[in-house]
Design a protein around this motif. Structure first.
Motif, PDB file in Angstrom:
ATOM      1  N   ILE A 106       7.722  19.946 -13.666  1.00 16.72           N
ATOM      2  CA  ILE A 106       6.640  20.481 -14.300  1.00 16.72           C
ATOM      3  C   ILE A 106       6.570  21.653 -15.225  1.00 16.72           C
ATOM      4  CG2 ILE A 106       5.013  18.736 -12.502  1.00 16.72           C
ATOM      5  CD1 ILE A 106       4.092  21.707 -11.375  1.00 16.72           C
ATOM      6  N   ALA A 107       5.905  21.351 -15.822  1.00  9.45           N
ATOM      7  CA  ALA A 107       5.959  23.253 -16.642  1.00  9.45           C
ATOM      8  C   ALA A 107       4.380  23.983 -16.891  1.00  9.45           C
ATOM      9  CB  ALA A 107       5.991  22.808 -17.960  1.00  9.45           C
ATOM     10  N   LEU A 108       4.721  25.098 -16.413  1.00 12.23           N
ATOM     11  CA  LEU A 108       3.638  25.725 -16.084  1.00 12.23           C
ATOM     12  C   LEU A 108       3.545  27.089 -16.603  1.00 12.23           C
ATOM     13  CD1 LEU A 108       3.091  25.717 -12.812  1.00 12.23           C
ATOM     14  CD2 LEU A 108       1.660  24.119 -14.353  1.00 12.23           C
ATOM     15  N   GLN A 109       1.959  27.184 -17.536  1.00 11.68           N
ATOM     16  CA  GLN A 109       2.305  28.470 -18.458  1.00 11.68           C
ATOM     17  C   GLN A 109       1.426  29.622 -16.810  1.00 11.68           C
ATOM     18  OE1 GLN A 109      -0.056  28.364 -21.936  1.00 11.68           O
ATOM     19  NE2 GLN A 109       0.749  26.618 -22.822  1.00 11.68           N
ATOM     20  N   PRO A 110       1.650  31.031 -17.318  1.00 11.81           N
ATOM     21  CA  PRO A 110       1.236  32.217 -17.044  1.00 11.81           C
ATOM     22  C   PRO A 110      -0.275  32.036 -16.029  1.00 11.81           C
ATOM     23  CG  PRO A 110       2.209  33.366 -18.247  1.00 11.81           C
ATOM     24  CD  PRO A 110       2.334  31.691 -18.819  1.00 11.81           C
ATOM     25  N   GLY A 111      -0.532  31.669 -15.207  1.00 13.49           N
ATOM     26  CA  GLY A 111      -2.152  31.997 -14.839  1.00 13.49           C
ATOM     27  C   GLY A 111      -1.838  30.106 -13.881  1.00 13.49           C
ATOM     28  N   GLU A 112      -1.222  29.129 -14.833  1.00 13.23           N
ATOM     29  CA  GLU A 112      -1.599  27.493 -15.121  1.00 13.23           C
ATOM     30  C   GLU A 112      -1.446  27.010 -13.393  1.00 13.23           C
ATOM     31  OE1 GLU A 112      -0.906  23.620 -17.296  1.00 13.23           O
ATOM     32  OE2 GLU A 112       0.029  25.470 -17.390  1.00 13.23           O
ATOM     33  N   GLU A 113      -2.966  26.465 -12.997  1.00 13.28           N
ATOM     34  CA  GLU A 113      -2.597  25.424 -11.802  1.00 13.28           C
ATOM     35  C   GLU A 113      -2.677  24.250 -12.052  1.00 13.28           C
ATOM     36  OE1 GLU A 113      -3.301  26.642  -7.233  1.00 13.28           O
ATOM     37  OE2 GLU A 113      -4.948  25.694  -8.888  1.00 13.28           O
ATOM     38  N   GLU A 173       0.816  -1.449   0.022  1.00  8.68           N
ATOM     39  CA  GLU A 173       0.354   0.029  -0.214  1.00  8.68           C
ATOM     40  C   GLU A 173       1.236   1.457  -0.239  1.00  8.68           C
ATOM     41  OE1 GLU A 173      -3.121   0.373   2.739  1.00  8.68           O
ATOM     42  OE2 GLU A 173      -3.922  -2.013   2.802  1.00  8.68           O
ATOM     43  N   ARG A 174       0.426   2.479  -0.306  1.00 11.33           N
ATOM     44  CA  ARG A 174       1.515   3.571  -0.668  1.00 11.33           C
ATOM     45  C   ARG A 174       0.459   4.769  -0.038  1.00 11.33           C
ATOM     46  NH1 ARG A 174       5.681   3.218  -3.574  1.00 11.33           N
ATOM     47  NH2 ARG A 174       5.466   4.417  -4.543  1.00 11.33           N
ATOM     48  N   ILE A 175       0.532   5.510  -0.056  1.00 12.20           N
ATOM     49  CA  ILE A 175       0.137   6.980   0.688  1.00 12.20           C
ATOM     50  C   ILE A 175      -0.055   7.819  -0.945  1.00 12.20           C
ATOM     51  CG2 ILE A 175       0.248   9.188   1.623  1.00 12.20           C
ATOM     52  CD1 ILE A 175      -0.967   6.720   3.668  1.00 12.20           C
ATOM     53  N   GLU A 176      -0.689   8.812  -0.967  1.00 12.01           N
ATOM     54  CA  GLU A 176      -0.869   9.658  -2.215  1.00 12.01           C
ATOM     55  C   GLU A 176      -0.509  10.561  -1.555  1.00 12.01           C
ATOM     56  OE1 GLU A 176      -2.759   9.153  -6.525  1.00 12.01           O
ATOM     57  OE2 GLU A 176      -3.519  10.354  -4.952  1.00 12.01           O
ATOM     58  N   VAL A 177       0.690  11.159  -2.113  1.00 13.57           N
ATOM     59  CA  VAL A 177       0.299  13.226  -1.497  1.00 13.57           C
ATOM     60  C   VAL A 177       0.573  13.504  -2.555  1.00 13.57           C
ATOM     61  CG1 VAL A 177       2.306  14.369  -0.794  1.00 13.57           C
ATOM     62  CG2 VAL A 177       2.631  12.860   0.354  1.00 13.57           C
ATOM     63  N   THR A 178      -0.787  15.179  -2.554  1.00 14.10           N
ATOM     64  CA  THR A 178      -1.228  15.768  -3.437  1.00 14.10           C
ATOM     65  C   THR A 178      -0.670  16.975  -3.285  1.00 14.10           C
ATOM     66  OG1 THR A 178      -2.974  14.349  -3.719  1.00 14.10           O
ATOM     67  CG2 THR A 178      -3.189  16.237  -5.080  1.00 14.10           C
ATOM     68  N   VAL A 179      -0.826  18.291  -4.006  1.00 11.64           N
ATOM     69  CA  VAL A 179      -0.218  19.097  -3.678  1.00 11.64           C
ATOM     70  C   VAL A 179      -0.916  20.183  -5.089  1.00 11.64           C
ATOM     71  CG1 VAL A 179       2.052  19.477  -4.321  1.00 11.64           C
ATOM     72  CG2 VAL A 179       1.305  20.817  -2.461  1.00 11.64           C
ATOM     73  N   LYS A 180      -1.330  22.101  -4.995  1.00 10.91           N
ATOM     74  CA  LYS A 180      -1.548  22.346  -6.261  1.00 10.91           C
ATOM     75  C   LYS A 180      -0.507  23.580  -5.954  1.00 10.91           C
ATOM     76  CE  LYS A 180      -6.543  21.392  -5.706  1.00 10.91           C
ATOM     77  NZ  LYS A 180      -7.682  22.480  -5.897  1.00 10.91           N
ATOM     78  N   VAL A 181      -0.067  23.427  -7.745  1.00  7.90           N
ATOM     79  CA  VAL A 181       1.214  24.485  -7.699  1.00  7.90           C
ATOM     80  C   VAL A 181       0.520  25.342  -8.591  1.00  7.90           C
ATOM     81  CG1 VAL A 181       3.516  24.396  -8.508  1.00  7.90           C
ATOM     82  CG2 VAL A 181       2.415  23.278  -7.584  1.00  7.90           C
ATOM     83  N   LYS A 182       0.532  26.793  -8.922  1.00  3.42           N
ATOM     84  CA  LYS A 182       0.416  27.621 -10.086  1.00  3.42           C
ATOM     85  C   LYS A 182       1.763  28.563  -9.918  1.00  3.42           C
ATOM     86  CE  LYS A 182      -3.193  30.914 -10.382  1.00  3.42           C
ATOM     87  NZ  LYS A 182      -4.136  32.276  -9.675  1.00  3.42           N
ATOM     88  N   ASN A 183       1.557  29.005 -11.288  1.00  7.91           N
ATOM     89  CA  ASN A 183       2.290  29.630 -11.981  1.00  7.91           C
ATOM     90  C   ASN A 183       1.876  31.081 -11.986  1.00  7.91           C
ATOM     91  OD1 ASN A 183       4.435  31.197 -13.471  1.00  7.91           O
ATOM     92  ND2 ASN A 183       4.291  30.535 -15.339  1.00  7.91           N
ATOM     93  N   ALA A 184       2.335  31.788 -10.452  1.00 14.57           N
ATOM     94  CA  ALA A 184       1.451  33.158 -10.080  1.00 14.57           C
ATOM     95  C   ALA A 184       2.409  34.472 -11.103  1.00 14.57           C
ATOM     96  CB  ALA A 184       1.578  33.692  -8.509  1.00 14.57           C
ATOM     97  N   GLY A 185       3.677  33.895 -11.478  1.00 17.80           N
ATOM     98  CA  GLY A 185       3.656  35.269 -12.193  1.00 17.80           C
ATOM     99  C   GLY A 185       3.564  35.484 -14.774  1.00 17.80           C
ATOM    100  N   VAL A 186       4.560  36.406 -14.548  1.00 11.18           N
ATOM    101  CA  VAL A 186       3.915  36.474 -15.942  1.00 11.18           C
ATOM    102  C   VAL A 186       5.099  35.455 -17.125  1.00 11.18           C
ATOM    103  CG1 VAL A 186       2.944  39.012 -15.704  1.00 11.18           C
ATOM    104  CG2 VAL A 186       5.041  38.515 -15.808  1.00 11.18           C
TER     105      VAL A 186
END
Length: 767
Positions: A713-720, A669-682
């Protein structure tokens, strides 16, 4: 037809048949790799290559040859350059001539393994030099490594070679060590991920007979990065727990990925040299991990065992019985026949090692397809795909350490830029140790990269300033004059592992440098430092340029973490590029002008002073603050640190369960770790999400933090994006008090962020 020549039979049956036909001397010959490959041929005035008498005598001495090292190697130690070496288009023909001679001039016609050095790309004329491992580790992108080493394998195999020797196992715990550049970093989890990627890239899914794959030999086993005082090959003063927790995970990952071989390390562990360490080479490697490949000696290392045994036969017997199968440049293994006849070692140990070497030759397909397509290398070596990968690694590895007041990117910051420093316009200083001779106008220096990336109309002026270690300050006045009239000064400082023809080297290729023979090298094998500060002239150069009042950006091109405290304070922005390779200049120029957003993260901690060492992040938790009276114990920049031209925000860290039984984890069994990451720049950006654990109330003392997961991960401006990572028994288990790996009840603080600072936290209880 003899069974060993019949393609359709199982490999084990072919090996067994061949061994029944071999004399003791022929068996010993299969365990020897005594000859330097560049001594096996001579380039004639006509441009043709002739096999030497020395090579023919070596083949005759044992009725064959186990392996031949470095047929294509080029560097100042070997003395091979474009005047006397083997270029890519001629390689397969020479390799085929080697095989043809061995097959036609020995009783059994056993083909020879050709082994090649590839610590960061193939160290051969025309071979593609990749950024060094310390640079690659800073990408935090093993997928790039896998793709790059897949191309490297294709280059090596197209030239007719079969084994790739690659540095992946060393953990950099003391940056005074000259071979720091060969490490992916200071963390075992990170090193294991890159080791696995390297094996998959070189071998595929153990596809050793494929024409674009090579068998990989991983080095060094083990703990070479823990040498006392940061001195090369010094004893590693560690116990079994430190060995298993820090220095073996990468090797275990390599073994699980199917690595064909390992190379033993020069150092000793708790009084036992690795080449004589049966617990390491047999009990752990083979009995615990189930490894069935070969163990190769490091260069002349078995002869160093004479300090324990007093004679070559006894040294050979000790290494052989401990688990070494194939020698490298030593005399001792050539005496194995005498060692058997005198009763020092049983022939069964010879048979064990010979079977491993022969099995590998059959797996590679050497008995059935000993010759290489002589036209293929021309289209494979130096391909556009390889150059593109090289550039991608350089781009993703540069670490933005500091960027006060948004000093970078430079676009729009001025029309006149001064580029100054000893590493601004020297391509070899970007390439690191174990680098082959390069063709003129290869790659791009930092100065050239800045010129390529600067907007039209920008005035780029250059001054060398000073050397790496030279005490001369004659060029500083010119640098100051150039800086005074500039809108910004880019200081390209750091170190160099550049070898020169005419330098002194030991028999194993280690550079010989000392107070009696100074050099501009301040890194590389044999170049250990006591003081990690930059050369004094570099510091004076930075101070003189800063005194002009011109804003300063520092670019560090180096093979180890230097203590950069003095110059760091003078700069508005600091980039660490390590040795970024042939395309490094272009990558740095693009980052300086904002065409590429920096995404590198430190895979090692940067100290403030040599007196702080060690500063690696995952030290044991003493249960109280770590401090000095005269200086903070914290590094200048910590493991995992790296800035961006954009801003990333983390939120909503959650666990799939906050309590779990140890037995459930053990059962999969495994523990899943979840987090939200946002590109808050431009601007677009790449972010490495890092997961650490900090365990307490365990049966043993634990570390301040332990990396247990990461994803880029790759994030565009404003993308979460929601990022998911997992923790199981492999990540949460420990070596308990009886040295058994198991999941133990404890409390675990889960930490997730873009580095060790400013992390989100959650609590997990293991019952």
């Amino acid at each position: 037809m003899e069974k060993y020549k019949q393609t359709g039979l199982p490999i084990e049956e072919r090996v067994a048949d061949l061994m029944t036909r071999m004399t003791l001397r022929e068996k010993v010959g299969q365990l020897n790799q005594r000859m330097y490959g560049w001594d096996a041929y001579e380039k004639q005035d006509s441009g043709a290559y002739a096999l030497t008498d020395a090579f023919k005598e070596e083949v005759a001495a044992f009725g064959g040859m186990g392996a031949l090292y470095g047929l294509f190697r080029s560097d100042p130690w070997s003395g091979v350059d474009y005047a006397n070496g083997i270029v890519a288009q001629d390689s397969a023909a020479v390799a085929n001539e080697i095989q043809r001679y061995v097959k036609e001039n020995t009783r059994l016609g056993i083909p020879v393994l050709l082994s090649e050095e590839c610590p960061h790309g193939h160290q051969a004329l025309d071979g593609t030099m990749l950024p060094v491992n310390l640079n690659v580790g800073s990408t935090w992108n093993p997928e790039l490594m896998e793709r790059a080493y897949s191309q490297t394998a294709a280059e090596i195999r197209s030239r007719g070679a079969h084994l790739g020797l690659i540095s992946v196992l060393d953990i950099m715990q003391d940056p005074r060590w000259g071979r720091s550049e060969e490490c992916f970093g200071e963390d075992p989890y990170l090193a294991a991920a890159f080791t696995q990627a390297a094996v998959r890239g070189m071998q595929g899914d153990r596809e050793l007979a494929e024409e674009d794959k090579v068998a990989v030999v991983l080095k060094h086993l083990s703990a070479q990065g823990a040498g006392i005082g940061g001195k090369n090959a010094a004893p590693a003063s560690i116990g079994e727990r430190e060995l298993r927790e820090i220095h073996l995970p990468a090797a275990m990952a390599g073994a699980k990925a199917g690595a064909a071989g390992f190379m033993a390390a020069y150092n000793e562990i708790d009084g036992i040299p690795c080449h004589a360490n049966s617990k390491l080479l047999t009990h752990i490697l083979r009995d615990e991990w189930g490894f069935e490949g070969i163990v190769m000696a490091d260069g002349q290392a078995i002869d160093r065992l004479l300090a324990l045994t007093g004679g070559h036969e006894a040294a050979a017997a000790l290494a052989l019985t401990s688990g070494v199968d194939l020698s490298l440049w030593d005399k001792s293994f050539t005496t194995l026949e005498a060692a058997v006849l005198s009763g020092l070692v049983a022939e069964s140990f010879i048979d064990r090692a010979v079977a491993r070497v022969l099995r590998l030759k059959f797996e590679i397909g050497l008995f059935d397809r000993p010759y290489t397509n002589e036209a293929k290398a021309a289209s494979v070596v130096g391909s556009p795909a390889m150059r593109s990968l090289n550039l991608s690694i350089a781009r993703e590895s540069v670490v933005l350490l500091k960027n006060d007041n948004a000093a970078l990117p430079l676009k729009g910051k001025g029309k006149r830029i001064a580029v100054i420093g000893p590493n601004a316009d020297r391509i070899y200083n970007q390439l690191g140790d174990y680098t082959s001779v390069q063709r003129p106008k290869t790659g791009s220096t930092v100065l050239e990269g800045i010129r390529m990336a600067a907007p039209a109309g920008t005035d780029i002026v250059y001054a060398h300033g000073c050397g790496i270690r030279s005490s001369s300050i004659e060029g500083i006045a010119e640098a100051v004059a150039v800086a005074q009239d500039a809108d910004v000064a880019v200081l390209v400082l750091g170190g160099s592992s550049t070898r020169q023809f005419g330098d002194l080297f030991d028999g194993n290729g280690e550079a010989v440098i000392g107070q009696e023979r100074p050099a501009e090298m301040d890194c590389g094998e044999g170049v250990d430092l006591a003081d990690l500060r930059l050369g004094e002239a570099q510091i004076r150069l930075a101070e003189a340029v800063a005194a002009t009042g011109t804003p300063i950006v520092i670019v560090l091109v180096q093979g180890r973490p230097h203590a950069i405290g003095e110059v760091n304070e003078l700069a508005d922005a600091v980039l660490c590029a390590w040795y970024p390779g042939k395309e490094g200049g272009q990558a740095i120029g693009e980052i300086l002008f904002g065409q590429v957003n920096p995404s590198g993260k430190l895979s090692v901690s940067l100290p403030r002073s040599s007196a702080q060492l060690p500063v690696y992040y995952n030290q044991k938790d003493p249960g109280r603050p770590r401090m000095y009276v005269d200086m903070t114990a914290a590094p200048l920049y910590s493991f995992g640190h790296g800035l961006s031209y954009t801003k990333f925000e983390y939120r909503d860290l959650s666990l799939s369960a906050t309590r779990i039984a140890a037995g459930k984890l053990t059962n999969g069994e495994r523990i899943e770790v979840t987090v939200k990451v946002k590109n808050a720049g431009v601007v677009d950006g790449l972010e490495t999400v890092q997961l650490y654990i900090k365990a307490r109330e365990s049966v043993i003392t634990r570390r301040i933090a332990e990396l247990k997961g990461f994803v880029k991960i790759a994030l565009q401006p404003g993308e979460e994006r929601e990022v998911r990572l997992q923790l199981g028994a492999d990540e949460l288990g420990i070596w308990d008090s009886s040295m058994t790996f198991a999941v133990q009840p404890c409390k675990v603080e889960i930490q997730v962020g873009g580095g060790l600072r400013d992390v989100l936290k959650a609590e997990l209880t293991i019952l």
